[in-house]
Design an enzyme around this catalytic site. Structure first.
Site, PDB file in Angstrom:
ATOM      1  N   GLY A 210      32.151  25.228  15.055  1.00 43.97           N
ATOM      2  CA  GLY A 210      33.168  26.113  14.504  1.00 43.97           C
ATOM      3  C   GLY A 210      34.149  25.377  13.618  1.00 43.97           C
TER       4      GLY A 210
ATOM      5  N   GLY B 157      36.860  23.569  13.074  1.00 48.18           N
ATOM      6  CA  GLY B 157      37.821  22.784  13.845  1.00 48.18           C
ATOM      7  C   GLY B 157      39.066  22.424  13.071  1.00 48.18           C
ATOM      8  N   ARG B 158      38.947  22.345  11.732  1.00 46.28           N
ATOM      9  CA  ARG B 158      40.109  22.029  10.909  1.00 46.28           C
ATOM     10  C   ARG B 158      40.138  22.863   9.635  1.00 46.28           C
ATOM     11  NH1 ARG B 158      38.652  15.771  10.596  1.00 46.28           N
ATOM     12  NH2 ARG B 158      36.412  15.913  10.435  1.00 46.28           N
TER      13      ARG B 158
ATOM     14  N   LYS C 226      41.188  23.620   4.295  1.00 47.47           N
ATOM     15  CA  LYS C 226      40.493  22.579   5.057  1.00 47.47           C
ATOM     16  C   LYS C 226      41.477  21.453   5.347  1.00 47.47           C
ATOM     17  CE  LYS C 226      36.081  20.088   5.060  1.00 47.47           C
ATOM     18  NZ  LYS C 226      34.902  19.741   4.253  1.00 47.47           N
TER      19      LYS C 226
ATOM     20  N   ASP D 219      42.335  16.402  15.581  1.00 40.38           N
ATOM     21  CA  ASP D 219      43.696  16.788  15.206  1.00 40.38           C
ATOM     22  C   ASP D 219      43.731  17.929  14.194  1.00 40.38           C
ATOM     23  OD1 ASP D 219      42.983  15.583  12.795  1.00 40.38           O
ATOM     24  OD2 ASP D 219      44.205  13.798  13.121  1.00 40.38           O
ATOM     25  N   GLY D 220      42.576  18.303  13.672  1.00 40.79           N
ATOM     26  CA  GLY D 220      42.524  19.415  12.739  1.00 40.79           C
ATOM     27  C   GLY D 220      43.069  19.106  11.356  1.00 40.79           C
TER      28      GLY D 220
ATOM     29  N   ARG E 228      39.583  25.654  -0.848  1.00 43.70           N
ATOM     30  CA  ARG E 228      38.325  25.802  -1.556  1.00 43.70           C
ATOM     31  C   ARG E 228      37.908  27.267  -1.597  1.00 43.70           C
ATOM     32  NH1 ARG E 228      34.140  22.688   2.569  1.00 43.70           N
ATOM     33  NH2 ARG E 228      33.986  24.306   4.170  1.00 43.70           N
TER      34      ARG E 228
ATOM     35  N   ARG F  63      26.782  30.247   7.755  1.00 44.40           N
ATOM     36  CA  ARG F  63      25.901  29.085   7.836  1.00 44.40           C
ATOM     37  C   ARG F  63      24.667  29.398   8.679  1.00 44.40           C
ATOM     38  NH1 ARG F  63      30.012  24.621   7.399  1.00 44.40           N
ATOM     39  NH2 ARG F  63      32.009  25.659   7.146  1.00 44.40           N
TER      40      ARG F  63
ATOM     41  N   ASP G  54      24.770  23.354  10.437  1.00 40.13           N
ATOM     42  CA  ASP G  54      26.087  23.974  10.231  1.00 40.13           C
ATOM     43  C   ASP G  54      26.646  23.666   8.842  1.00 40.13           C
ATOM     44  OD1 ASP G  54      26.196  21.351  11.735  1.00 40.13           O
ATOM     45  OD2 ASP G  54      28.282  21.459  11.110  1.00 40.13           O
TER      46      ASP G  54
END
Length: 513
Positions: free
Chosen positions: A91, A93-94, A114, A126-127, A177, A184, A253
């Protein structure tokens, strides 16, 4: 994320959030201590209707600190095979999907942040993202766009005012972006691995509606969907190889249903041709090496096919047979795209049965010779234009340590061009007079598909180093400006066409965004 919302002038229409409940987690971005907009892609911004904001407001939105009006920030869930091993839950994560907007042509695109902080899928990270990795993705993705290769696009870079610990403290940043979507192969795997076939069907129906609406009336929409994704990926990977690009982390992914290049982490372009080229620090076995990319694309597509089997047919045996046929055809489709691209690079207009062997022989002559991949194809056109291919001063010969095999190949190529001319003249003579067109110039044809400029690794690193260490973005801007027109020689840009000096050494990239 603050409750105060900023008007960016964007037309949000968040179909993923509205139609796919359970496929994501709604969550805010982290508040950036001192957000600053350091780069905005003004042409892309204009194309999606971004208009009503000043740099300070853009910095707040694109750092994740504040949501724009109409946004519905969420982190998407997915699974994935990473270096062959299956992770049942990954998933964003950041990353945060701010939402979808309709651009000026009515096309639906995602806007995603992102590096905007932790999400429920951060898995202990830490994302955050660091400036160097963000600039790398900006440079590489915009270079790919200019090379006419399907890709996510970079809209903005914002520094956050934080120092992020990686191997050392580095300035934090967020990339914004734009993509056709972020669906995916791993998104399908997440629900399939849990036996939630109703959600696989829901996702497939959504993906067809969004990306392949022509399939809605098909008698076998899910099989045709699989074939369509195979075709998109075959064309994409062929285009990568034609310019010497190595993605570096082709996990399931990181493969999109839309057929766009996504997730520029440990990626790079080759200088010297090497079929085993690997730049990723974590790809120790060369799984995602340059020449392996079509093999791994097909492997990934087989994983997509597995998730769709119950939708393809109620008869398990029939479903496997049909899906296997679709995935098996990938290789011929890929090879067709690659060979068509190589014909263009070599100035060949009319197909001939031996063309595949001719192209493979060229690559064989290049292997182990430390010959610059991009320079060679441009030099072939130059030598053709100056009629120096057979002379002792042929510049393309000088790109090789030992040109013996290449010189033999050139004789085959020159004979092939003669036959191509004859075939073109014959074709023209058989064309009705009212439809006749002059034969295209071969050198111009070659130069239109063989770039002068690619994101040379030493130039990318120079741009990143200047920005990270001195907050100097001029090398970054200079490199972007050259890469916007990769096929046209530019005055004063000679250094950008050269390979790295020997002192640069071997090149290794790292996952870091």
């Amino acid at each position: 994320m603050s409750s105060v919302k900023i008007d960016l002038g964007l037309t949000f229409d968040n179909s993923y959030a509205e139609n796919l409940e359970g496929f994501y987690a709604s969550c805010p971005g982290a508040k950036a201590p001192s957000a600053e907009l350091v780069k905005l892609n003004t042409s892309l911004a204009s194309s999606i209707g971004l208009s009503n904001a000043n740099p300070a407001q853009l910095a707040e939105v694109f750092s994740g600190s504040q949501a724009p009006i109409g946004a519905s920030p969420l982190a998407q869930v997915y699974a994935g095979h990473q270096f062959g091993g299956f992770s049942p839950q990954l998933g964003d994560g950041r990353a945060l999907l701010l939402g979808e907007v309709l651009d000026k042509d009515g096309k639906r695109v995602d806007i995603q942040l992102k590096g905007s902080g932790r999400t429920p899928f951060s898995r202990g990270g830490d994302g955050k993202a660091v400036l160097g990795a963000v600039l790398r993705e900006y440079i590489l993705s915009e270079a790919m766009y200019a090379l006419n290769i399907p890709t996510t696009r970079a809209l903005a870079v914002v520094t956050t005012g934080e120092q992020i610990m990686r191997t050392q403290l580095l300035p934090g940043a967020v990339l914004t972006r734009v993509a056709s979507s972020h669906i995916r192969v791993g998104t399908f795997q997440f629900f399939s691995s849990r036996g939630e076939q109703d959600k696989v069907k829901q996702l497939a129906d959504y993906a067809i509606e969004r990306h392949y609406p022509e399939l809605k009336s098909s008698q076998q929409p899910y099989l045709d969907f699989l074939s369509a994704v195979c075709d998109k990926q075959a064309e994409l990977v062929a285009r990568w190889l034609l310019v010497g690009f190595v993605h570096g982390v082709m996990n399931t992914d990181n493969m999109t249903i839309s057929g766009e290049t996504i997730d520029y982490g440990p990626c790079a372009f080759m200088d010297d041709y090497d079929p085993k080229a690997v730049f990723s620090s974590i790809d120790r076995d060369g799984r995602y090496a340059y020449n392996n990319q079509p093999v791994l694309a097909q492997w990934n597509l087989a994983r997509l096919a597995e998730t769709l089997l119950p939708l393809i047919s109620d008869d398990a045996e029939e479903a496997v047979a049909k899906a296997t046929e679709a995935v098996t055809q990938f290789w011929d489709v890929y090879q067709g795209y690659w060979l068509a691209g190589m014909r263009g690079k070599l100035g060949i207009s009319i197909e001939e049965e031996g063309d595949l062997a001719l192209c493979e022989q060229l690559l064989e002559s290049m292997s182990g010779q430390e010959v610059d991949f991009s320079q060679l194809f441009r030099q072939l056109a130059n030598d053709l234009e100056t009629s120096s291919l057979e002379s002792t001063s042929c510049q393309s010969d000088k790109l090789f340590n030992d040109a013996a095999k290449f010189i033999q190949w050139k004789k085959l190529w020159m004979a092939r061009l003669c036959r191509d001319d004859q075939a073109r003249e014959k074709q023209l003579s058989e064309t009705p007079s009212q439809e006749k067109r002059s034969l295209p110039d071969r050198v111009a044809m070659m130069n239109a598909v063989n770039p002068v400029y690619i994101p040379r690794n030493h130039q990318v690193e120079h741009a990143i180093e200047a920005a990270e260490q001195r907050a100097d973005y001029q090398p970054f801007e200079n490199l972007l400006r050259v890469l916007e027109n990769p096929y046209t020689p530019q005055a004063g840009a000679e250094e950008y066409a050269k390979a790295a000096p020997e002192s640069f050494g071997s090149y290794t990239t790292f996952c870091g965004t």
